[in-house]
Scaffold this motif. Structure first.
Motif, PDB file in Angstrom:
ATOM      1  N   PHE A 195      34.362  52.088  39.873  1.00 16.04           N
ATOM      2  CA  PHE A 195      33.776  50.826  39.408  1.00 16.04           C
ATOM      3  C   PHE A 195      32.326  51.033  38.973  1.00 16.04           C
ATOM      4  CE2 PHE A 195      31.877  46.704  39.474  1.00 16.04           C
ATOM      5  CZ  PHE A 195      32.892  45.828  39.129  1.00 16.04           C
ATOM      6  N   ARG A 196      31.551  51.666  39.823  1.00 11.28           N
ATOM      7  CA  ARG A 196      30.105  51.751  39.535  1.00 11.28           C
ATOM      8  C   ARG A 196      29.771  52.757  38.439  1.00 11.28           C
ATOM      9  NH1 ARG A 196      28.627  51.263  45.944  1.00 11.28           N
ATOM     10  NH2 ARG A 196      28.468  48.985  46.002  1.00 11.28           N
TER      11      ARG A 196
ATOM     12  N   ARG B 276      42.892  50.078  50.409  1.00 15.20           N
ATOM     13  CA  ARG B 276      41.422  49.995  50.477  1.00 15.20           C
ATOM     14  C   ARG B 276      40.801  50.086  49.077  1.00 15.20           C
ATOM     15  NH1 ARG B 276      37.644  47.660  51.397  1.00 15.20           N
ATOM     16  NH2 ARG B 276      35.636  48.574  51.844  1.00 15.20           N
ATOM     17  N   PHE B 277      41.430  50.917  48.222  1.00 20.53           N
ATOM     18  CA  PHE B 277      40.941  51.006  46.837  1.00 20.53           C
ATOM     19  C   PHE B 277      40.950  49.609  46.222  1.00 20.53           C
ATOM     20  CE2 PHE B 277      41.420  51.275  42.269  1.00 20.53           C
ATOM     21  CZ  PHE B 277      40.549  52.287  41.904  1.00 20.53           C
ATOM     22  N   ASP B 278      42.081  48.933  46.329  1.00 18.69           N
ATOM     23  CA  ASP B 278      42.202  47.598  45.708  1.00 18.69           C
ATOM     24  C   ASP B 278      41.203  46.618  46.318  1.00 18.69           C
ATOM     25  OD1 ASP B 278      44.220  48.685  44.258  1.00 18.69           O
ATOM     26  OD2 ASP B 278      45.765  47.248  44.842  1.00 18.69           O
ATOM     27  N   GLU B 279      41.115  46.623  47.644  1.00 17.22           N
ATOM     28  CA  GLU B 279      40.196  45.693  48.336  1.00 17.22           C
ATOM     29  C   GLU B 279      38.761  45.875  47.864  1.00 17.22           C
ATOM     30  OE1 GLU B 279      41.982  45.563  52.785  1.00 17.22           O
ATOM     31  OE2 GLU B 279      39.969  46.433  52.534  1.00 17.22           O
ATOM     32  N   GLU B 280      38.328  47.147  47.847  1.00 18.18           N
ATOM     33  CA  GLU B 280      36.935  47.423  47.497  1.00 18.18           C
ATOM     34  C   GLU B 280      36.679  47.131  46.016  1.00 18.18           C
ATOM     35  OE1 GLU B 280      34.495  47.808  49.314  1.00 18.18           O
ATOM     36  OE2 GLU B 280      32.929  48.736  48.089  1.00 18.18           O
ATOM     37  N   PHE B 281      37.656  47.484  45.187  1.00 20.24           N
ATOM     38  CA  PHE B 281      37.508  47.233  43.751  1.00 20.24           C
ATOM     39  C   PHE B 281      37.389  45.727  43.511  1.00 20.24           C
ATOM     40  CE2 PHE B 281      38.560  47.112  39.277  1.00 20.24           C
ATOM     41  CZ  PHE B 281      38.158  48.338  38.778  1.00 20.24           C
ATOM     42  N   ARG B 282      38.223  44.930  44.196  1.00 17.47           N
ATOM     43  CA  ARG B 282      38.153  43.462  44.052  1.00 17.47           C
ATOM     44  C   ARG B 282      36.789  42.938  44.515  1.00 17.47           C
ATOM     45  NH1 ARG B 282      43.576  43.252  45.974  1.00 17.47           N
ATOM     46  NH2 ARG B 282      44.894  42.836  44.173  1.00 17.47           N
ATOM     47  N   HIS B 283      36.308  43.516  45.609  1.00 21.47           N
ATOM     48  CA  HIS B 283      35.001  43.101  46.132  1.00 21.47           C
ATOM     49  C   HIS B 283      33.897  43.392  45.098  1.00 21.47           C
ATOM     50  CE1 HIS B 283      31.616  42.594  48.813  1.00 21.47           C
ATOM     51  NE2 HIS B 283      31.244  43.844  48.574  1.00 21.47           N
ATOM     52  N   LEU B 284      33.930  44.579  44.523  1.00 17.26           N
ATOM     53  CA  LEU B 284      32.901  44.937  43.533  1.00 17.26           C
ATOM     54  C   LEU B 284      33.053  44.078  42.282  1.00 17.26           C
ATOM     55  CD1 LEU B 284      33.013  48.818  44.005  1.00 17.26           C
ATOM     56  CD2 LEU B 284      31.276  47.226  44.860  1.00 17.26           C
ATOM     57  N   TRP B 285      34.272  43.774  41.933  1.00 17.17           N
ATOM     58  CA  TRP B 285      34.548  42.891  40.784  1.00 17.17           C
ATOM     59  C   TRP B 285      33.854  41.540  40.982  1.00 17.17           C
ATOM     60  CZ3 TRP B 285      37.591  43.699  36.337  1.00 17.17           C
ATOM     61  CH2 TRP B 285      37.980  42.572  35.639  1.00 17.17           C
TER      62      TRP B 285
ATOM     63  N   CYS C  39      41.465  40.989  37.078  1.00 18.53           N
ATOM     64  CA  CYS C  39      41.231  42.095  38.020  1.00 18.53           C
ATOM     65  C   CYS C  39      42.560  42.612  38.557  1.00 18.53           C
ATOM     66  CB  CYS C  39      40.333  41.607  39.161  1.00 18.53           C
ATOM     67  SG  CYS C  39      39.941  42.898  40.347  1.00 18.53           S
ATOM     68  N   ASP C  40      43.437  41.687  38.933  1.00 12.08           N
ATOM     69  CA  ASP C  40      44.750  42.102  39.469  1.00 12.08           C
ATOM     70  C   ASP C  40      45.531  42.900  38.428  1.00 12.08           C
ATOM     71  OD1 ASP C  40      44.154  40.944  41.838  1.00 12.08           O
ATOM     72  OD2 ASP C  40      45.375  39.138  41.528  1.00 12.08           O
ATOM     73  N   ALA C  41      45.469  42.446  37.182  1.00 10.79           N
ATOM     74  CA  ALA C  41      46.215  43.154  36.128  1.00 10.79           C
ATOM     75  C   ALA C  41      45.650  44.567  35.935  1.00 10.79           C
ATOM     76  CB  ALA C  41      46.145  42.374  34.818  1.00 10.79           C
ATOM     77  N   LEU C  42      44.326  44.685  35.991  1.00  9.42           N
ATOM     78  CA  LEU C  42      43.709  46.006  35.854  1.00  9.42           C
ATOM     79  C   LEU C  42      44.104  46.905  37.031  1.00  9.42           C
ATOM     80  CD1 LEU C  42      41.791  48.021  34.518  1.00  9.42           C
ATOM     81  CD2 LEU C  42      39.870  46.835  35.597  1.00  9.42           C
ATOM     82  N   LEU C  43      44.107  46.321  38.226  1.00  6.27           N
ATOM     83  CA  LEU C  43      44.480  47.117  39.403  1.00  6.27           C
ATOM     84  C   LEU C  43      45.944  47.567  39.326  1.00  6.27           C
ATOM     85  CD1 LEU C  43      42.537  45.274  42.241  1.00  6.27           C
ATOM     86  CD2 LEU C  43      42.228  47.643  41.494  1.00  6.27           C
ATOM     87  N   ASP C  44      46.810  46.714  38.788  1.00  6.40           N
ATOM     88  CA  ASP C  44      48.224  47.127  38.626  1.00  6.40           C
ATOM     89  C   ASP C  44      48.319  48.336  37.695  1.00  6.40           C
ATOM     90  OD1 ASP C  44      49.008  45.062  40.228  1.00  6.40           O
ATOM     91  OD2 ASP C  44      49.746  43.771  38.599  1.00  6.40           O
ATOM     92  N   GLU C  45      47.546  48.266  36.617  1.00 10.73           N
ATOM     93  CA  GLU C  45      47.553  49.377  35.648  1.00 10.73           C
ATOM     94  C   GLU C  45      47.016  50.660  36.293  1.00 10.73           C
ATOM     95  OE1 GLU C  45      45.366  49.625  31.637  1.00 10.73           O
ATOM     96  OE2 GLU C  45      46.127  47.573  31.767  1.00 10.73           O
ATOM     97  N   ILE C  46      45.942  50.517  37.060  1.00  8.82           N
ATOM     98  CA  ILE C  46      45.355  51.697  37.716  1.00  8.82           C
ATOM     99  C   ILE C  46      46.374  52.284  38.698  1.00  8.82           C
ATOM    100  CG2 ILE C  46      43.567  52.474  39.327  1.00  8.82           C
ATOM    101  CD1 ILE C  46      41.650  50.439  38.032  1.00  8.82           C
ATOM    102  N   ARG C  47      47.042  51.424  39.478  1.00 11.57           N
ATOM    103  CA  ARG C  47      48.024  51.926  40.465  1.00 11.57           C
ATOM    104  C   ARG C  47      49.131  52.707  39.749  1.00 11.57           C
ATOM    105  NH1 ARG C  47      50.088  49.109  45.372  1.00 11.57           N
ATOM    106  NH2 ARG C  47      47.864  48.851  45.774  1.00 11.57           N
TER     107      ARG C  47
END
Ligand code: SR1
Ligand code: MG
Length: 420
Positions: free
Chosen positions: A150-151, A305-314, A339-347
């Motif tokens: 993210f950063r 944890r990846f998803d949780e932290e990414f959502r938090h930073l989002w 954000c959810d759609a991006l995380l699905d793609e990343i997963r």
């Protein structure tokens, strides 16, 4: 100051004299450099690594060699890779504080970095082979991947800064070329430097005949080469992670480049899967099931944890040009679905990259000790086959395993498979 012509590889008997005058080093090591205890401990594929101890403390000195250590001088490799490792360490320290080793001194012409000695940490791969648990392992790696992804992207960075950094890293052509061939291409044909366990040949031959698989992998290579979403670690395997039972650190980002957000996550998880599939050779029946279940829980934790932290930073650090608040929150629209759609793609992409890493570590040049240390080659081939076939399933149909229970079930199914 030395220049390119004066590069000299360090040696145990010259290091004290060569670095004794560098204040940042002398202060941390302490005492008379002639009395320093110096050990060369590099067991990786490319570099020299020394642990230097004096009256005050210890440091690690890592120096690039002008060739690939595991192959020899017949494969030259530019010293400039050390600059990129240094740049990456400095950026990681800001983006995921407390995870990368602290850098004390960098000497560009000598291609050497003096950094924090991590103690009593050991290489994670050794712990996984020995059946040791590490508290919060999956969480720590998931969090590291989310923070750096993210950063290091234009979700967070100012666009001119990010573009300038992509420009800087584009000078590193030799290292990505290794990943492009050893990871994405060589496993899928009889490349010169490849090797595999002889008994695995029927599985390998079939894999290499799968044109749809090879096409999928090449599409992922296209993304890897063309997509500069974020600064990657680039080689996040369990030999690039050091741990105690309660602390996790990430080392060795010399394969750092700009690339897809999913890449590091996929590589790390692949190495957990390889630890999982190799366990029947390392554990006795009684411990095996529980330990393998723990490794699967590490994988689940890592993705979660990846998803949780990414959502938090989002929510809290979305300051770049991408998905600006002006388009969403400031218009009364939530950006959560985006954000959810991006995380699905990343997963999904992470699972496909994971499959590729699972292949290259048993089919290409650089293998993993998890399998390599299994002396009985028939057993090794049987376990490697499970790993290779699961890797194939992940590349062919990553979308089917984005659900973490489905992913764990897939691993359990292959773990029972009598492939050979
Ligand atoms: C020639 S370098 C082989 C491998 O070692 C590094 O650790 C990377 O994984 C690279 O692919
Ligand atoms: Mg390395």
């Amino acid at each position: 100051m030395a220049n390119e012509q004066t590069y000299q590889a360090l040696a145990v008997d010259t290091l004290g004299q060569r670095l004794g005058g560098v204040e940042a080093v002398a202060r941390r090591v302490g005492g008379d450099p002639a009395q320093w205890q110096i050990r060369e401990v590099g067991d990786g594929n490319l570099n020299l690594v020394f642990i230097v101890t004096g009256s005050t403390g210890s440091v690690v000195v890592k120096q690039a060699l002008p060739y690939v250590r595991m192959v020899g001088e017949s494969w030259p490799l530019p010293l400039y890779r050390a600059h990129f490792e240094y740049y990456a360490l400095v950026r990681q320290a800001k983006r995921a504080p407390g995870v990368a080793p602290e850098v004390y001194h960098f000497d560009k012409p000598q291609a050497l970095i003096v950094m924090e000695y991590l103690h009593p940490h050991v290489i994670l791969r050794r712990k996984l082979i020995s059946g040791e648990r590490v508290a919060r392992l999956g969480e720590a790696i998931g969090e590291f991947c989310a923070r750096t992804a993210f950063r290091g992207s234009e979700l967070s960075m100012a666009s001119p800064d990010k573009k300038a950094d992509v420009g800087l890293f584009s000078g590193n052509v030799a290292i990505p070329a290794i990943t492009e061939s050893l990871v994405f291409t060589d496993p899928y044909y009889g490349a010169e430097m490849n090797r595999h366990t002889p008994e695995l040949s029927p599985v390998v031959d079939e894999l290499r005949r799968n044109a749809r698989l090879k096409a999928k992998v090449q599409r992922l290579l296209m993304k890897f080469t063309a997509n500069t979403e974020t600064m990657l670690h680039g080689d996040l395997h369990s030999g690039s992670i050091m741990a105690t039972d309660t602390s996790v650190r990430v080392i060795d980002p010399e394969f750092s480049q700009y690339g897809p957000m999913a890449f590091d996550l996929g590589m790390a998880v692949a190495n957990f899967f390889m630890a999982y599939f190799s366990q029947p050779a390392h554990r006795k029946e009684g411990d095996l099931e529980e330990y393998q279940a723990w490794i699967l829980s590490v994988i689940t934790d890592c993705f979660t944890r990846f998803d949780e932290e990414f959502r938090h930073l989002w929510q809290t650090e979305r300051t770049g040009i991408l998905f600006p608040r002006a388009l969403f929150e400031e218009q009364g629209n939530s950006a959560d679905d985006a954000c959810d759609a991006l995380l699905d793609e990343i997963r999904e992409d992470a699972l496909a990259y994971c499959g590729i890493e699972m292949h290259r570590r048993v089919l290409s040049l650089a293998h993993n000790a998890d399998f390599e240390e299994i002396e009985d080659t028939a057993l090794r081939a049987k376990l490697e086959a499970r790993n290779v076939l699961m890797g194939q399933a992940l590349i062919m149909e990553p979308e089917a395993y984005c659900d973490l229970n489905a992913l764990a079930e897939l691993a359990k199914t292959f773990n029972q498979k009598a492939v050979m």
